[in-house]
Write an enzyme that holds these catalytic residues in place. Structure first.
Site, mmCIF file in Angstrom:
data_model
loop_
_atom_site.group_PDB
_atom_site.id
_atom_site.type_symbol
_atom_site.label_atom_id
_atom_site.label_comp_id
_atom_site.label_asym_id
_atom_site.label_seq_id
_atom_site.Cartn_x
_atom_site.Cartn_y
_atom_site.Cartn_z
ATOM 1 N N SER A 60 37.796 30.330 43.247
ATOM 2 C CA SER A 60 36.476 30.130 43.844
ATOM 3 C C SER A 60 36.325 30.843 45.181
ATOM 4 C CB SER A 60 36.217 28.620 43.981
ATOM 5 O OG SER A 60 34.879 28.366 44.297
ATOM 6 N N GLU A 82 37.271 45.032 48.288
ATOM 7 C CA GLU A 82 36.233 46.023 47.988
ATOM 8 C C GLU A 82 35.451 46.481 49.218
ATOM 9 O OE1 GLU A 82 35.428 44.418 43.407
ATOM 10 O OE2 GLU A 82 33.763 44.556 44.821
ATOM 11 N N LYS A 120 37.444 31.635 38.778
ATOM 12 C CA LYS A 120 36.269 30.764 38.865
ATOM 13 C C LYS A 120 35.142 31.551 39.527
ATOM 14 C CE LYS A 120 34.517 26.396 40.719
ATOM 15 N NZ LYS A 120 33.414 26.997 41.491
#
Length: 440
Positions: free
Chosen positions: A359, A370, A384
Site C-alpha cells: 500500500s 520513477e 496492494k
C-alpha cells in the site's frame, strides 16, 4: 368622507381661488367679488369642519387600548399556529410516503427482518451485536479484503496506530499459548520504559488485581479509559516477579528508526502515521552534512495514511514531480505532484522491500524509483494497488471501503502484482548489505 370627495373639495377650492384671482385682475364688480369671497369663506369653514370630523373618525378607529392590542396579537398568533399545523398535518402523509419511498424494497425487507428477530425471536437478542453482524455481512459480500467492518475495539487500536499518539503507558501487548499477557514492544521515552519494563515481560497484576483470565483489552481499557493516572503494574521476568509504578501520559508511537553506515544514512519506516513525516524530518536534520546517500527500509511496512506517504515522498523529490495517480470508478485519473522542493538532496537512494511491503509503502517505493531514480532491493512486494476511505459510525465502530485504484508516477498499476526489485535478494540478512553496497 372618502378619497374622491376630498379630491373634489380640493379641486373646488382651487377653482374658487382662481376665480378670485381673475376677478381681482379684471377689477370687476366689487359687490360681486365680496359675495364670492364670503361664499369661499363659508365653503372653507365647512371644509375645515368636515376635515376635523374626519380626523376624529380616523383617530377613533386607530387608537386601541393596550388590552385590545394584546388580544389582537394573541388571536393572530393562534390563527397562524393553527394554519401552520393544518398545513403540516395535511402534508404529513405525503412526507411520510416520500420518506418511505426513498428506501428501496430491499432495505424495507431488511428492516422487516430486523423487527421480526427483535420482536418475535424466542430468545433475547443484543440489538447492537445484531446490527454489527448485519453491517459486517454487507462488507463481506463485497469480496474485497480491504473493504471491511471493524468493531469499536479494533477501530480504537487502528486509530491509535495511524494517529501516532495515544493516552497510555507505552507498551504493546499480546497473549501467549498459555493465556498469559506479555509485552511485545516498549516505546522509547515512555512511562513503561522509564519504569524498566521490557519486551517479553509477563504481566501478572494491575493495582493488585490478578490478571489471570483477563485479556489485553481489559488492561488497555483500565489504563486508557480510566480516570486514574498512576498504576501499580506487576510483571514476571524469568523467575523474578516485581511491581513498579507507571504513569499514564500522551505517548508518541515511533514509526521511524535510523542508523548511519559510513556516509550512508539509514531510515526504517514501520508504518505511515500522522506523525511519520515529522519523525523523518527530525532524523534528516540529525544526519551529518557528509551523509550524501540514503537507504529507506520498508520491509514489513503494510501501509497507513496515503497523505503520510505523499508527505514523506515530497521530502526527497523535486518540485512538480508526480508522486502517484488515482483512478476512480468512472476511470477518471488525477495526478498528485509535489508542491515544494526536496527537503534534503541525496546523490543516491535505495529502498529495501519484501513481501509485506504494501500500500502506502509501495507508493513511496515507486515514487522514489520513477521520480528520483532510486534503486530497489529485496523481494517482490505485496501488491496492494487500491485506496480505502473510512467512516466512523455512531457506535464507535468503523467501516473501510475501497474508493480508487492508485497508479505509479508513470501510470503503472501494481495491484495483485507487486513491485519487482532491481536487485532481487532472497535472504533478509543479505538485503541490507546489498543496499549499503549499491548506495555508497
Amino acid at each position: 368622507m372618502d378619497y374622491n370627495n376630498i379630491c373634489r373639495l380640493i379641486h373646488r377650492i382651487k377653482g374658487d381661488k382662481m376665480k378670485e384671482k381673475n376677478l381681482n385682475k379684471n377689477k370687476k364688480n366689487t359687490k360681486t367679488l365680496k359675495k364670492i369671497k364670503e361664499k369661499v369663506k363659508i365653503k372653507s369653514a365647512k371644509s375645515d369642519k368636515q376635515n376635523n370630523k374626519e380626523e376624529v373618525f380616523i383617530n377613533k378607529n386607530i387608537n386601541f387600548s393596550l388590552l385590545e392590542v394584546i388580544i389582537i396579537i394573541l388571536i393572530t398568533g393562534i390563527v397562524v399556529s393553527i394554519a401552520a399545523g393544518l398545513i403540516v398535518y395535511n402534508n404529513y402523509d405525503k412526507i411520510s410516503k416520500n420518506k418511505s419511498e426513498h428506501y428501496s424494497g430491499e432495505v424495507n425487507e431488511f428492516i422487516e427482518s430486523y423487527n421480526h428477530i427483535i420482536n418475535s425471536y424466542i430468545d433475547d437478542v443484543d440489538k447492537t451485536k445484531l446490527i454489527d453482524a448485519a453491517i459486517s455481512g454487507m462488507y463481506n459480500f463485497l469480496n474485497d479484503e480491504y473493504s471491511i467492518y471493524m468493531d469499536s475495539e479494533t477501530t480504537e487500536s487502528l486509530s491509535e496506530q495511524l494517529n501516532g499518539t495515544y493516552e497510555g503507558i507505552g507498551v504493546e501487548m499480546t497473549m501467549n499459548s498459555d493465556g498469559e499477557i506479555y509485552i511485545t514492544q516498549v516505546f522509547k521515552d515512555t512511562p513503561a520504559e522509564k519504569a524498566g519494563l521490557m519486551a517479553n515481560d509477563i504481566l501478572t497484576a494491575l493495582d493488585g488485581e490478578k490478571l489471570e483470565g483477563k485479556t489485553t483489552v481489559y488492561i488497555a481499557d483500565a489504563i486508557k479509559k480510566g480516570t486514574k493516572s498512576e498504576f501499580e503494574l506487576t510483571y514476571k521476568r524469568g523467575d523474578t516477579e516485581k511491581t513498579v509504578t507507571v504513569y499514564k501520559k500522551q505517548v508518541y508511537i515511533d514509526s521511524v528508526k535510523s542508523e548511519v553506515y559510513n556516509n550512508t544514512g539509514y531510515i526504517n519506516i514501520t508504518t505511515f502515521s500522522a506523525t511519520t513525516k515529522d519523525q523523518v524530518v527530525k532524523i534528516l536534520d540529525s544526519f551529518d552534512k557528509n551523509i550524501n546517500s540514503l537507504i529507506i527500509d520498508l520491509r514489513g511496512n503494510t501501509g497507513g495514511y496515503l497523505n503520510a506517504a505523499y508527505d514523506v515522498s515530497e521530502l526527497f523529490l523535486k518540485k512538480g514531480k508526480v508522486v502517484y495517480q488515482l483512478k476512480n470508478k468512472e476511470n477518471k485519473i488525477t495526478k498528485y505532484a509535489t508542491k515544494s522542493s526536496e527537503y534534503r538532496h541525496f546523490n543516491k537512494i535505495t529502498v529495501i522491500i519484501n513481501g509485506s511491503t504494501a500500500s502506502a509503502s509501495e507508493i513511496l517505493t515507486l515514487a522514489l524509483k520513477e521520480s528520483a531514480n532510486a534503486k530497489v532491493v529485496g523481494v517482490k512486494s505485496y501488491g496492494k494497488g487500491t485506496v480505502q476511505e473510512t467512516s466512523k459510525l455512531k457506535s464507535g465502530s468503523m467501516v473501510k471501503y475501497t474508493t480508487a485504484y492508485w497508479l505509479s508516477p508513470n501510470g503503472n498499476s501494481i495491484n495483485k502484482v507487486g513491485i519487482t526489485p532491481d536487485y532481487v535478494v532472497e535472504k533478509s540478512n543479505d538485503q541490507l548489505q546489498k543496499a549499503i553496497e549499491i548506495t555508497k
